[in-house]
Scaffold this motif. Structure first.
Motif, PDB file in Angstrom:
ATOM      1  N   TRP A   1      -3.695  -3.259  -0.059  1.00 36.78           N
ATOM      2  CA  TRP A   1      -3.211  -3.078  -1.445  1.00 36.78           C
ATOM      3  C   TRP A   1      -4.357  -2.856  -2.419  1.00 36.78           C
ATOM      4  O   TRP A   1      -4.184  -2.208  -3.442  1.00 36.78           O
ATOM      5  CB  TRP A   1      -2.345  -4.268  -1.870  1.00 36.78           C
ATOM      6  CG  TRP A   1      -1.047  -4.250  -1.146  1.00 36.78           C
ATOM      7  CD1 TRP A   1      -0.717  -4.961  -0.032  1.00 36.78           C
ATOM      8  CD2 TRP A   1       0.093  -3.447  -1.457  1.00 36.78           C
ATOM      9  NE1 TRP A   1       0.552  -4.654   0.377  1.00 36.78           N
ATOM     10  CE2 TRP A   1       1.082  -3.728  -0.478  1.00 36.78           C
ATOM     11  CE3 TRP A   1       0.384  -2.508  -2.456  1.00 36.78           C
ATOM     12  CZ2 TRP A   1       2.327  -3.105  -0.481  1.00 36.78           C
ATOM     13  CZ3 TRP A   1       1.617  -1.905  -2.463  1.00 36.78           C
ATOM     14  CH2 TRP A   1       2.575  -2.204  -1.480  1.00 36.78           C
ATOM     15  N   GLY A   2      -5.486  -3.405  -2.084  1.00 35.95           N
ATOM     16  CA  GLY A   2      -6.665  -3.134  -2.909  1.00 35.95           C
ATOM     17  C   GLY A   2      -6.957  -1.646  -2.947  1.00 35.95           C
ATOM     18  O   GLY A   2      -7.205  -1.072  -4.004  1.00 35.95           O
ATOM     19  N   TYR A   3      -6.866  -1.028  -1.773  1.00 35.27           N
ATOM     20  CA  TYR A   3      -7.101   0.419  -1.700  1.00 35.27           C
ATOM     21  C   TYR A   3      -5.977   1.185  -2.403  1.00 35.27           C
ATOM     22  O   TYR A   3      -6.230   2.108  -3.179  1.00 35.27           O
ATOM     23  CB  TYR A   3      -7.190   0.877  -0.234  1.00 35.27           C
ATOM     24  CG  TYR A   3      -8.423   0.375   0.466  1.00 35.27           C
ATOM     25  CD1 TYR A   3      -9.636   1.037   0.312  1.00 35.27           C
ATOM     26  CD2 TYR A   3      -8.372  -0.749   1.274  1.00 35.27           C
ATOM     27  CE1 TYR A   3     -10.777   0.585   0.952  1.00 35.27           C
ATOM     28  CE2 TYR A   3      -9.512  -1.212   1.917  1.00 35.27           C
ATOM     29  CZ  TYR A   3     -10.715  -0.541   1.749  1.00 35.27           C
ATOM     30  OH  TYR A   3     -11.839  -0.993   2.360  1.00 35.27           O
TER      31      TYR A   3
ATOM     32  N   SER B   1      -6.094   1.251  -6.111  1.00 34.99           N
ATOM     33  CA  SER B   1      -7.243   1.965  -6.674  1.00 34.99           C
ATOM     34  C   SER B   1      -7.068   3.479  -6.617  1.00 34.99           C
ATOM     35  O   SER B   1      -7.854   4.209  -7.217  1.00 34.99           O
ATOM     36  CB  SER B   1      -8.523   1.591  -5.923  1.00 34.99           C
ATOM     37  OG  SER B   1      -8.712   0.205  -5.988  1.00 34.99           O
TER      38      SER B   1
END
Lengths: 323, 293
Positions: free
Chosen positions: A11-13, A16
């Protein structure tokens, strides 16, 4: 059988992605393309097919660095920035000293702060044309005041003198930014541990001594931050010099950004040269912004990282010792 | 004995605390001069906007409004300078750009704060690195790209780039690191909320104060932007307020002094209203930015 840990890292990716895509399309690609254009023959109004220069790949850079206009605009940019920054910082420091002095609590500070910051929020384009009207010849408020109070006998045409043009642009920048700098510095002083001031007072330090020996050293970082951000802003000066006198008189208020604009978009259509000039400016700005980056680095996080590394090293050594 | 000691200690500071009337007067005089210097230009715009060219010719400075506002307004009829069009365009662009910038910067900041991923630190370092790159240095490539794609006279090219606002991501991350507790996120996960829902419904409300501050500055910055709209927009009906203002320097207004002042005043009016309503938050926001920076 332990509960399976779900990794949320993806989810970080995912979150972003919008930033990365927009940045790649609207900033990164234009930069790369600008770099490419700087090495091509791209000029002319409707020309969109650049060809790499064959004989001398650095021709555009050499031409830009050789034109007296670019050199002049570079000099003007620095000159105007310095003429605006020194009085701006001086006044901001003075006001900071007054407003944060707990021995002489100034009344109406809120009003003063709001008023001093106001020029900063107004469209620079409007400010430039407003000052152009103020210094108008033969009819303008400045001339009117000077004549009314008998400073001069007849209307002066201020804006045909080179020095006047530069001074007034510097003054406009000063006028727009001293409030901002003041608020920045005040917020820095408010962050200082008040016990230091009490100690200074106990030791019998007077106002001036307290400010010079206690306050200024404590806001070093913010002073540097103001210096570097103002410098980067100053190197990009555009709206005021363009709309105030269109770079004139006699190129006296031609800044590098106005030069780039005129090369590319105002009749000349020399995109390749303008690109080369913007890259030269980009390099200079990168140097100063890395300085800012270094100043603003997270010192606590750095310390924590060092400690962690040290701990790992020690653990390894221990492990070796055991083995 | 004890009493004597305390009075002795108090004495020097009591003397220091006494206000020197000359010193205080100097401070107030300087502050009031600066106050006038900052506010008078705008008052002068307002007053001259209501005066006729003849009145301005006799005395360009006056503190009392006259009654030629309508006459000055008529000068603009049928000319290129159109406040209503400029206002509408600027409002659309600034509102959309601000909404996108605030939402996506929050999202990016959340990605940088709430999740542990391999490239995270590198990505943040990158954002810090590109923070200070000004739009102007990329303008040649940006213009050529838009020209090739036939997007020069298109507001989208002024709106969409704001999705990637490095400076705002930086501030949002600072704020989130101080105010987001990962327990809230985890409890939402236990309740079965997906990550996107968690961000929209739980994290965004926490970020409201930071979003409000950043929105004000983003809006004003977008509203005041001159460079990009000026190189991209050639059609008059698409021009933004600052580009409209630059038309006021044209020869057709050379002798219409009152009209120039009116035009200038109309372009600053929305900003002055915003500022008067929100000045407390704006000044606090400037201070906050400096401390965090």
């Amino acid at each position: 059988m332990g509960k399976k840990r779900i990794s949320y890292a993806k989810w970080g990716y995912i979150f972003s992605i919008p930033f990365v895509v927009a940045f790649a399309l609207f900033t990164l690609y234009p930069i790369v393309y600008t770099v490419f254009i700087a090495f091509t023959d791209l000029k002319g109004a409707a020309n969109t097919t650049p060809h790499l220069l064959k004989d001398d790949i650095l021709k555009n850079f050499k031409e830009v660095l050789a034109t007296s206009q670019f050199k002049q605009s570079f000099g003007n940019t620095w000159k105007i920035w310095i003429m605006n920054f020194i009085p701006q910082m001086g006044l901001a420091l003075l006001l900071t000293a007054w407003f944060t002095d707990n021995r002489s609590k100034i009344k109406g500070q809120g009003l003063f702060k709001v008023a001093f910051y106001m020029p900063n929020i107004i469209t620079a384009a409007t400010v430039a044309i407003m000052f152009n009207a103020f210094f108008g010849y033969p009819i303008g408020p400045v001339n009117d005041l000077l004549i009314r109070f008998h400073f001069v006998d007849s209307a002066q045409n201020f804006l045909i003198k080179k020095a006047n043009g530069q001074n007034i642009v510097a003054f406009i920048q000063f006028w727009m930014w001293f409030g901002y700098t003041m608020i920045t510095l005040i917020s820095g002083v408010i962050g200082i541990d008040p016990s230091i001031f009490e100690a200074a007072e106990m030791d019998g330090a007077n106002r001036v001594q307290t400010f010079i020996y206690v306050t200024i050293p404590s806001i070093r970082t913010i002073l540097l931050f103001s210096l570097v951000t103002s410098l980067i802003g100053g190197l990009n000066m555009f709206d005021i010099p363009l709309l105030f006198l269109n770079g004139g008189p006699d190129n006296a208020t031609l800044t590098t950004n106005v030069f780039i604009y005129k090369q590319a978009f105002s009749g000349a259509y020399l995109y390749n040269r303008a690109a080369a000039a913007s890259l030269i400016m980009l390099c200079i700005i990168v140097v100063f912004s890395s300085l800012l980056f270094w100043l603003m680095r997270d010192r606590d996080a750095e310390k924590a990282k060092k400690l962690r590394k040290q701990a790992i090293k020690e653990a390894k050594l221990k492990a070796k010792g055991v083995a | 004995m004890a009493e004597v000691a305390t009075t002795k200690l108090k004495k020097p500071s009591a003397i220091n605390k006494r206000k020197n009337p000359i010193y205080m007067t100097v401070i107030y005089i300087v502050c009031i001069i600066l106050l006038l210097l900052c506010l008078m230009p705008f008052w002068l715009l307002l007053v001259n906007a209501t005066r006729s060219s003849v009145e301005i010719q006799t005395h360009a400075v006056s503190l009392i409004p006259s009654k030629y506002l309508q006459n000055n307004w008529k000068v603009f009829q049928g000319k290129d300078f159109n406040v209503a069009v400029g206002f509408k365009n600027s409002l659309i662009i600034s509102t959309c750009a601000t909404a996108l910038a605030v939402y996506f910067s929050s999202l990016t900041a959340y990605a940088l704060t709430a999740y542990e991923w391999k490239l995270r630190d590198g990505f943040f370092g990158f954002i810090m690195g590109v923070m200070m790159i000004p739009g102007q240095v990329t303008s040649i490539g940006f213009y050529q790209m838009c020209y090739k794609l036939h997007l020069t006279n298109n507001h989208l090219m002024l709106i969409l780039p704001s999705i990637a606002a490095p400076m705002m991501v930086f501030f949002m991350r600072q704020y989130l690191q101080a105010s987001l507790s990962i327990e809230i996120v985890e409890s939402a996960r236990v309740d079965g909320a997906n990550e996107f829902f968690t961000f929209n419904r739980i994290v965004l409300p926490i970020m409201k104060p930071a979003m409000a501050t950043q929105a004000i500055f983003s809006f004003v910055g977008s509203w005041n932007n001159l460079f990009t709209p000026m190189i991209l927009l050639t059609k008059n009906e698409l021009k933004t307020m600052p580009v409209m203002v630059s038309l006021l320097k044209g020869d057709i207004y050379r002798t219409e002094y009152g009209a120039i002042y009116l035009g200038l005043f109309l372009t600053v009016l929305p900003l002055i209203i915003i500022y008067l309503l929100l000045s407390r938050y704006i000044v606090a926001g400037v201070a906050l930015g400096a401390v965090k920076g």
